[in-house]
Every structure is written in structure tokens, then in C-alpha cells.
Design an enzyme around this catalytic site. Structure first.
Site, PDB file in Angstrom:
ATOM      1  N   GLY A   8       0.729  -1.177   0.017  1.00 39.65           N
ATOM      2  CA  GLY A   8       0.131  -0.041  -0.005  1.00 39.65           C
ATOM      3  C   GLY A   8       1.047   1.160   0.016  1.00 39.65           C
ATOM      4  O   GLY A   8       0.587   2.199  -0.554  1.00 39.65           O
ATOM      5  N   GLU A   9       1.893   1.183   0.885  1.00 39.53           N
ATOM      6  CA  GLU A   9       2.891   2.451   1.031  1.00 39.53           C
ATOM      7  C   GLU A   9       3.599   2.482  -0.489  1.00 39.53           C
ATOM      8  O   GLU A   9       3.776   3.748  -0.960  1.00 39.53           O
ATOM      9  CB  GLU A   9       3.855   2.350   1.960  1.00 39.53           C
ATOM     10  CG  GLU A   9       3.203   2.480   3.269  1.00 39.53           C
ATOM     11  CD  GLU A   9       2.118   1.286   3.846  1.00 39.53           C
ATOM     12  OE1 GLU A   9       1.128   1.622   4.236  1.00 39.53           O
ATOM     13  OE2 GLU A   9       2.631   0.164   3.192  1.00 39.53           O
TER      14      GLU A   9
END
Length: 425
Positions: free
Chosen positions: A59-60
Site C-alpha cells: 500500500g505504501e
């Protein structure tokens, strides 16, 4: 406090060693770090300055990806090294084409941090949203290597603001520049003497807006939808799927695309057990069939049992549901909003600024029960109301763009002395 931190780091590694026999993630975490520095030394050109991007997980990575890609364009003479803390990021992006090297982040010890810096000689280190590792930050600071933290968010509940958070506060003081998402983060950081802060927004807006302009196409999914109203549910967990099963039964005229967060065979089977008999099919089964499928009205649910499609699947929907809201928190709502459709999610959304904003703008809807989900779904049967919510959602994403440009502008002015090489600049 540093002594306890070091003990905690080693204890964490020890516990992973204990549970790896029955925990595949722990096993990957440890395996990926075995002989890691030897691998780095063999693959990396010694002395060459790198730009280092670190991400906690997938996600990051997607959040910081626009900055990485623009950095590659503007500063091509610097090789890029990417590290991940989590296997879910590394295993899916270990062959990422725009990175010269992709590795797991070594365990946060003083010696590991020193060795990492010796090998890669970073010109710049970029961390996305969070991941504050004392020794890596401290050794970068001592070596006078700039540290940027981008798309950051701070809340008063975090450890930095506790009476016992002195060590963690010291990590923040090693950062050269924070790019935060909102004014509240600026205010909170000021209370502990952090002033090297810019409101830079959230780079996810840039990423999802770009994706929405040129999404991947899936002919099989398009054929499944075939002009019907479509409900796309992404990153779902069991509690989400229990509620969705009720909606599916009540709206037989809608098509449903479900992309579960976990695609293990037992998880897919559990989802299928909730659905009406013969109403569902798996994407992988259809994809591997040499004959093109002929869809009928009873083919109501398409289960996406592979990874990497979700961010583009929302293009086929009129309503989106984002999973995770009955657990630790919802997944990415912006991916769906960028396609101009209303977004539904569970009750645990308070930590996510974009979810709160979508609700305020009446483009997002939080539900806690079966009845609440059905009520929202009933309201969204009104085409004009649904369309208006979608327009608001998309406008919110478009107005949030620009974080990547602000960060690159800072890099040009404060970190690099070379002239831009990108024809776009």
C-alpha cells in the site's frame, strides 16, 4: 530507552523464528533477510550514490510510487534502491522495472544501518507515510544524508506524544523535511518542536488519478458486465462478505465483482459458500478456459482470485465497496473514487482522512449492519443521486492532486544540484 528498543528488535526477530513453522509470512520475512548483505554486495556497484525509497508494504509502495517514478525521470543518473519491511510488498514488487535494486529492509540495528549506508551511499532517503526506524534514521542523519517523509499523517494517539515516547520523538528530529497530508499534522508536530514541515498533500491522489486515466483493460470482465449495473467490492474480508451476500440476493439485476483481500483456496471457498448456487464464477477458471465464456443472467458474481487487478476493476462499476472496515481499518477508497463512483465501507474508517472527507461530501457511506448497507444500496438505486455522488468523489480526487510535484520541487531546490532532465519540466 534505546536499550529496550534494541532488545525489542531482537525479541521481534526471535518470535518470528518461533512462529515461522506455521506462519508463511514470518517464514518469508526471515528467508528474505538471510545472507541479505552478501547479496547486496554482489549486486551493487560499490561507491555509486543511490536514491533510497523505503516502503512498509504494498500500500505504501503504491502511495509513494508517483514520487519514485518522477524521481527516476528527473534524476536518471542515480540508481534507485527500494526496500520493503513486509513480504506482501517485496514479493509482489521484487521485479519492479524502475528500481535498480529491490530488497527487504535489514533488521534495524546500528551495524546493519551502517553497512546499508556503506553499500548504497544514499544521496537521499525517502520514507512514505510512516516507518520510523531509530538506527537507520540516526545513521543517515550522522552521515548528513537528507531524509524525506512523504504523505505523512500524525495523530495525538501515536507513541511520539506519549510520556514514554522520547526515543521515538528523537527519530522525528532526524528527518530533514516532512511532507504531511493536513494542517492538523503540522500543528501536532509543532508541539514537540518539529517545524521542518510542508503541507504536501497525499501522493495517492496523484497515483489513483493517473491510474483512472489509463486503467488496465480486462475483456473478460467487460463481457461479464455487459451493460448491467455493477457493484465492485475490493479487498474484502469475511465480515464484509457476509453483508455483501445479503445485497447480492436482494439485487439480482446487478452484477457483482468481488476481489477478496486474501485469495487462498479456503478463503475463496468460504466466500462461495455464502452465495446462491450457480451464481458465481472464478476469474482464473474463466481465464484459463480456451473457450470464451457465454454469460447469462444467472451469472451474477465474478470472484477475482488473483492479485494486481483491483485498482483497474473500479472502471466497470457504478458503486464500490471497500473492505477492511470491520477490522483494523479500511483499504484504499481513493482508487474507486477516482473513477467517479460512490464508495461504501465499514465502521472503522476514522483514521483515514480521505474516508472522513468522502462522508462529509456525501460521496462516501459508512455502514455497520446489514440493514444500513441495504438502506444505502436502496438510496443509490436513484441514478441521479448515484451519479452526483460519483461526480463529487472524482472531483475530490482531482482537487487533491499535486503532492508529487511539491516533493520533486523540494528535491530540485534542496537536494540535487543537477538541472532537470525531464522534457516535462
Amino acid at each position: 530507552m534505546l536499550f529496550l528498543y534494541n532488545i525489542g528488535i531482537q525479541l521481534f526477530k526471535f518470535l518470528l523464528g518461533v512462529v515461522q513453522a506455521f506462519n508463511p509470512t514470518a517464514k518469508l520475512w526471515l528467508k528474505g533477510r538471510k545472507n541479505l548483505f552478501q547479496k547486496m554486495k554482489e549486486e551493487v556497484k560499490t561507491g555509486k550514490q543511490h536514491i533510497w525509497f523505503h516502503f512498509a508494504s504494498l500500500g505504501e509502495f503504491e502511495q509513494g510510487r508517483p514520487v519514485l517514478e518522477k524521481t527516476k525521470i528527473d534524476f536518471p543518473e542515480y540508481p534507485i534502491v527500494v526496500t520493503f519491511f513486509s513480504p506482501s510488498g517485496y514479493e509482489l514488487r521484487k521485479n519492479y522495472a524502475l528500481a535498480d535494486h529491490v530488497y527487504y529492509l535489514p533488521l534495524d540495528t546500528k551495524r546493519n544501518a551502517q553497512r546499508f549506508i556503506e553499500i548504497f551511499n544514499p544521496k537521499l532517503a525517502v520514507f512514505t507515510k510512516y516507518e520510523y526506524w531509530y538506527h537507520f534514521y540516526n545513521e543517515l542523519f550522522k552521515a548528513e544524508i537528507p531524509i524525506l517523509v512523504i504523505s505523512a499523517l500524525f495523530r495525538k494517539e501515536l507513541v511520539f506524544y506519549k510520556w514514554y515516547g522520547g526515543l521515538h520523538r528523537s527519530i522525528l528530529h532526524r528527518v530533514t523535511q516532512f511532507f504531511v497530508q493536513d494542517q492538523a499534522s503540522v500543528t501536532i508536530l509543532k508541539t514537540i518542536g518539529i517545524t521542518q514541515v510542508t503541507i504536501g498533500g497525499d501522493t495517492r491522489f496523484d497515483r489513483v488519478a493517473e491510474n483512472a486515466t489509463n486503467p488496465a483493460q480486462f475483456q473478460l470482465v467487460k463481457d461479464f458486465c455487459a451493460g448491467n449495473p455493477v457493484f465492485v467490492a475490493g479487498s474484502t474480508w469475511s465480515p464484509d462478505e457476509n453483508l455483501l451476500a445479503v445485497v447480492i440476493k436482494k439485487y439480482p439485476n446487478w452484477k457483482f465483482i468481488i476481489a477478496p483481500h486474501e485469495i487462498k483456496p479456503e478463503k475463496i471457498k468460504a466466500l462461495e459458500s455464502l452465495l446462491p448456487a450457480e451464481s458465481f464464477m472464478r476469474y482464473s477458471t474463466l481465464k484459463n478456459n480456451p473457450q470464451s465464456p457465454v454469460f447469462t443472467k444467472k451469472d451474477q458474481v465474478l470472484i477475482i482470485d488473483n492479485i494486481g487487478m483491483l485498482s483497474s476493476l473500479y472502471q466497470y462499476g457504478q458503486i464500490a465497496y471497500i473492505g477492511g472496515g470491520f477490522g483494523v481499518g479500511i483499504h484504499n477508497t481513493l482508487e474507486a473514487a477516482a473513477f467517479g463512483i460512490p464508495v461504501l465501507f465499514g465502521p472503522n474508517y476514522q483514521k483515514f482522512l480521505e474516508a472522513r472527507t468522502l462522508i462529509e461530501k456525501k460521496a462516501g457511506f459508512s455502514i455497520s449492519t446489514e440493514n444500513e448497507l441495504l438502506a444505502v444500496m436502496d438510496d443509490l438505486q436513484d441514478n441521479s443521486y448515484r451519479a452526483q455522488s460519483g461526480i463529487i468523489a472524482k472531483n475530490y480526487v482531482m482537487q487533491g492532486k499535486g503532492a508529487t510535484a511539491a516533493i520533486l520541487s523540494y528535491m530540485h531546490e534542496h537536494v540535487f544540484t543537477v538541472l532537470p532532465t525531464s522534457p516535462e519540466r
